[in-house]
Design an enzyme around this catalytic site. Sequence first.
Site, PDB file in Angstrom:
ATOM      1  N   GLU A  52       0.823  -1.213   0.000  1.00  0.00           N
ATOM      2  CA  GLU A  52       0.000   0.000   0.000  1.00  0.00           C
ATOM      3  C   GLU A  52       0.857   1.263   0.000  1.00  0.00           C
ATOM      4  OE1 GLU A  52      -3.025   0.408  -0.701  1.00  0.00           O
ATOM      5  OE2 GLU A  52      -3.653  -1.681  -0.671  1.00  0.00           O
ATOM      6  N   TYR A 135      -6.243   7.077   3.525  1.00  0.00           N
ATOM      7  CA  TYR A 135      -6.514   5.979   2.596  1.00  0.00           C
ATOM      8  C   TYR A 135      -5.730   4.727   2.977  1.00  0.00           C
ATOM      9  CZ  TYR A 135      -5.943   2.744  -1.085  1.00  0.00           C
ATOM     10  OH  TYR A 135      -5.882   1.551  -1.759  1.00  0.00           O
ATOM     11  N   ASP A 153      -9.836   4.888  -3.025  1.00  0.00           N
ATOM     12  CA  ASP A 153      -8.738   5.296  -3.901  1.00  0.00           C
ATOM     13  C   ASP A 153      -9.330   5.870  -5.193  1.00  0.00           C
ATOM     14  OD1 ASP A 153      -9.658   3.123  -5.279  1.00  0.00           O
ATOM     15  OD2 ASP A 153      -7.722   2.104  -5.448  1.00  0.00           O
TER      16      ASP A 153
END
Length: 360
Positions: A52, A135, A153
């Site tokens: 990520e 996020y 996203d």
Amino acid sequence: MTNSSDECKIDDAAVEKFRGQLLDWYDSHARSLPWRAPFGVVPDPYHVWLSEIMLQQTTVGAVMSYYVRFLELWPTVYDLAAADRDLVLKEWAGLGYYARARNLHACAQYVSEELGGVFPDTQKELMTLKGVGDYTSAAITAIAFNKPATVVDGNVERVMARYFADTQPLPDVKKALKRYAHYFFEGYADRPGDLAQAFMDLGATICTPKSPKCMLCPVSEGCAGYAKGIASDLPKRTPKKAKPQKRGYVYWAEDDNGCVFLERRSEKAMLGGMLGFPTSEWVEKGMDLKHLSGVAGDVSDPLASVFHSFTHFDLELIPVRVQTDDFVCGGAFESVAVNELAQAGFPTLFKKAWKVFVTS
Ligand code: SF4
């Protein structure tokens, strides 16, 4: 549903139907990605976190080989924490947004030393880690720990703008898009990790930025953008302002022993912490362009300019050759054999400059 973000609502039955359709589709169409745990296998939070961070503002295609390489070099968070930071930066070279690499290393050290190697499993705690924002913390919470979190996203934003046919432009519409996503994610505890990844896969493979494949879409039945024939025009975007244009010099200083001077860039500069050829200050076009202090000797005619685009400005670097006396080893500068430059771990900007220097 209407195109006003204040009025877009969806009832519980429609939410449930959407989730069912999306997850059924995901069960047979999920992308195979190196950081994804196979069905039935509990994901490793280290793998999820690493992927990520790498995926922040970077495409899946660009991240793949870096992710595999990092795991080969540093299979656990302890291994990454114990790594030399310059080596981490070198391995990150080419992936861009170098603050991520510095934060990655600092975060690995914190998790190893302060948290016993265990990543926190709540969004609130995850957000206290360096380099982990709203996020990323949501994605790790959902994917690594299978806990409900609203994961938004660019893919999810696009699907939501189209599904609700919201015609307000980005970035103003972002809040509304998050609220729509919330309808589907909030409190959903059955398969929150799969739901997040299903949304991402839908956006990446079906609800693509150009020419969405609505005929193949599992949720087309309820999609207002599709029904109105405006899907491919959404999300709307506010026209971007022209980027500032900057210029600077980049220097090649080679000594009689076949070594050139390189500079480790300051933490606060662009490409902070990375190794590159020395450069002057980068100034806006139209301003006086000065050589780096210390460059006083003979300067060659300029070679072919190097152009590079950063997020907030475009840069033209003018390559010149200078005397080695202009640089002193120590501090930010180090001398490296020309035949070892391939191992320097240059970011893309300096790879471009290197190519000009060796071909001119
Ligand atoms: Fe996207 Fe088309 Fe599916 Fe709507 S129907 S979510 S626009 S792919």
